[in-house]
Design an enzyme around this catalytic site. Sequence first.
Site, PDB file in Angstrom:
ATOM      1  N   PRO A 143       0.862  -0.810  -0.293  1.00 32.35           N
ATOM      2  CA  PRO A 143       0.212   0.088  -0.093  1.00 32.35           C
ATOM      3  C   PRO A 143       0.691   1.632   0.087  1.00 32.35           C
ATOM      4  CG  PRO A 143      -0.657  -0.795   1.875  1.00 32.35           C
ATOM      5  CD  PRO A 143       0.727  -2.135   1.368  1.00 32.35           C
ATOM      6  N   ASN A 144       0.152   2.654  -0.878  1.00 35.44           N
ATOM      7  CA  ASN A 144       0.588   3.753  -1.235  1.00 35.44           C
ATOM      8  C   ASN A 144       2.177   4.232  -1.502  1.00 35.44           C
ATOM      9  OD1 ASN A 144      -1.322   4.638   1.260  1.00 35.44           O
ATOM     10  ND2 ASN A 144      -0.249   3.419   2.540  1.00 35.44           N
ATOM     11  N   ALA A 155       3.549  -0.751   4.226  1.00 39.64           N
ATOM     12  CA  ALA A 155       2.897  -0.741   6.234  1.00 39.64           C
ATOM     13  C   ALA A 155       2.743  -2.417   6.609  1.00 39.64           C
ATOM     14  CB  ALA A 155       1.111  -0.138   6.095  1.00 39.64           C
ATOM     15  N   GLU A 190      12.602 -10.002   1.471  1.00 36.36           N
ATOM     16  CA  GLU A 190      11.896  -8.358   2.052  1.00 36.36           C
ATOM     17  C   GLU A 190      12.836  -7.098   1.453  1.00 36.36           C
ATOM     18  OE1 GLU A 190      11.124  -8.510   6.249  1.00 36.36           O
ATOM     19  OE2 GLU A 190      10.700  -6.494   6.425  1.00 36.36           O
ATOM     20  N   ARG A 207      13.387   4.686  11.808  1.00 33.03           N
ATOM     21  CA  ARG A 207      12.024   5.411  12.094  1.00 33.03           C
ATOM     22  C   ARG A 207      11.784   4.822  12.797  1.00 33.03           C
ATOM     23  NH1 ARG A 207       9.556   4.853   6.239  1.00 33.03           N
ATOM     24  NH2 ARG A 207       8.400   6.944   7.122  1.00 33.03           N
ATOM     25  N   ARG A 219       4.951  10.877  -2.516  1.00 33.46           N
ATOM     26  CA  ARG A 219       4.716  11.098  -1.616  1.00 33.46           C
ATOM     27  C   ARG A 219       6.456  10.658   0.072  1.00 33.46           C
ATOM     28  NH1 ARG A 219       4.981   4.106   1.341  1.00 33.46           N
ATOM     29  NH2 ARG A 219       4.378   5.494   3.410  1.00 33.46           N
ATOM     30  N   ASN A 275       8.412  -5.438  -1.372  1.00 39.87           N
ATOM     31  CA  ASN A 275       7.853  -4.587  -0.600  1.00 39.87           C
ATOM     32  C   ASN A 275       6.416  -4.475   0.348  1.00 39.87           C
ATOM     33  OD1 ASN A 275       8.172  -2.422   1.088  1.00 39.87           O
ATOM     34  ND2 ASN A 275       8.708  -0.501  -0.405  1.00 39.87           N
ATOM     35  N   ARG A 335       7.850   0.907  13.079  1.00 43.01           N
ATOM     36  CA  ARG A 335       8.065   0.472  11.984  1.00 43.01           C
ATOM     37  C   ARG A 335       9.434  -0.853  12.178  1.00 43.01           C
ATOM     38  NH1 ARG A 335       5.661   3.635   8.172  1.00 43.01           N
ATOM     39  NH2 ARG A 335       5.610   5.689   8.487  1.00 43.01           N
ATOM     40  N   HIS A 384      12.903  -2.947   1.394  1.00 45.48           N
ATOM     41  CA  HIS A 384      12.652  -1.054   1.468  1.00 45.48           C
ATOM     42  C   HIS A 384      13.352  -0.702   0.853  1.00 45.48           C
ATOM     43  CE1 HIS A 384       9.835  -3.524   4.681  1.00 45.48           C
ATOM     44  NE2 HIS A 384      10.952  -4.038   5.224  1.00 45.48           N
ATOM     45  N   TYR A 435      11.434   8.965   0.753  1.00 44.25           N
ATOM     46  CA  TYR A 435      10.847   8.199   0.000  1.00 44.25           C
ATOM     47  C   TYR A 435      11.967   8.366  -1.914  1.00 44.25           C
ATOM     48  CZ  TYR A 435       8.210   5.609   3.231  1.00 44.25           C
ATOM     49  OH  TYR A 435       7.401   5.308   4.211  1.00 44.25           O
ATOM     50  N   HIS A 454       4.537  -4.511   9.030  1.00 40.88           N
ATOM     51  CA  HIS A 454       4.325  -4.554  10.891  1.00 40.88           C
ATOM     52  C   HIS A 454       3.805  -4.789  11.515  1.00 40.88           C
ATOM     53  CE1 HIS A 454       7.687  -1.553   9.271  1.00 40.88           C
ATOM     54  NE2 HIS A 454       6.748  -0.520   8.657  1.00 40.88           N
TER      55      HIS A 454
HETATM   56  C1  DQA Z   1       8.656   0.821   3.489  1.00 39.26           C
HETATM   57  C2  DQA Z   1       8.598   1.077   4.998  1.00 39.26           C
HETATM   58  C3  DQA Z   1       7.538   0.928   5.397  1.00 39.26           C
HETATM   59  O1  DQA Z   1       7.565   1.284   7.376  1.00 39.26           O
HETATM   60  C4  DQA Z   1       6.947   2.248   4.830  1.00 39.26           C
HETATM   61  O2  DQA Z   1       5.106   1.335   5.514  1.00 39.26           O
HETATM   62  C5  DQA Z   1       6.380   2.259   3.528  1.00 39.26           C
HETATM   63  C6  DQA Z   1       6.914   2.056   2.337  1.00 39.26           C
HETATM   64  C7  DQA Z   1       9.677   1.961   2.663  1.00 39.26           C
HETATM   65  O3  DQA Z   1       9.938   0.791   1.836  1.00 39.26           O
HETATM   66  O4  DQA Z   1      10.523   2.219   3.015  1.00 39.26           O
HETATM   67  O5  DQA Z   1       4.979   2.616   3.354  1.00 39.26           O
HETATM   68  O6  DQA Z   1       8.422  -0.173   2.850  1.00 39.26           O
END
Ligand code: DQA
Length: 146
Positions: free
Chosen positions: A12-13, A79, A103, A112, A20, A76, A116, A105, A25, A82
């Site tokens: 997500p996102n 969120a 995994e 952070r 964002r 990836n 997280r 990121h 990022y 977590h």
């Molecule tokens: C993320 C880190 C996560 O904590 C966050 O919720 C994201 C992006 C990263 O790529 O750094 O959405 O996975």
Amino acid sequence: MTASLVFVLNGPNLNRLGSREPEIYGSETLENVADLVSREADSLGLAVDFRQTNDEGELIGWIHEAVDRGADVVLNPAAFTHYSYAVRDACAMVTTSGAKLIEIHLSNPATREEFRHTSVVAGVATGTIAGFGSGSYLLALRALAR
Ligand code: DQA
């Protein structure tokens, strides 16, 4: 020889990359990341299927599909990392099937906010790469190609 298949899945996102929180990022969009991934995969001889969803159920369905197709996964989880035990359980099916799941990121969650610092996925992943921006995706592909 057919290229080995890698699912590169985004939670997500991540469709909002570029606008964002760019201070965290970066300014690359997900489309930019997909292009870099595609070029790296070509040079490594990997076949990549790159996807993003904001929906937990859809992501889990894609992980099941990876298991059924014998694909490795670069994930990836955003969120979901977590707190989603459902995503974790799906990831466990990948690694217990003998395929690899990395995994990744963009940021380094360990530096952070406290929430997280926990990844419920890490314990069933083959490995984790975090903190290198879009380079995290490329490093994961290189690890799979070795
Ligand atoms: C993320 C880190 C996560 O904590 C966050 O919720 C994201 C992006 C990263 O790529 O750094 O959405 O996975």
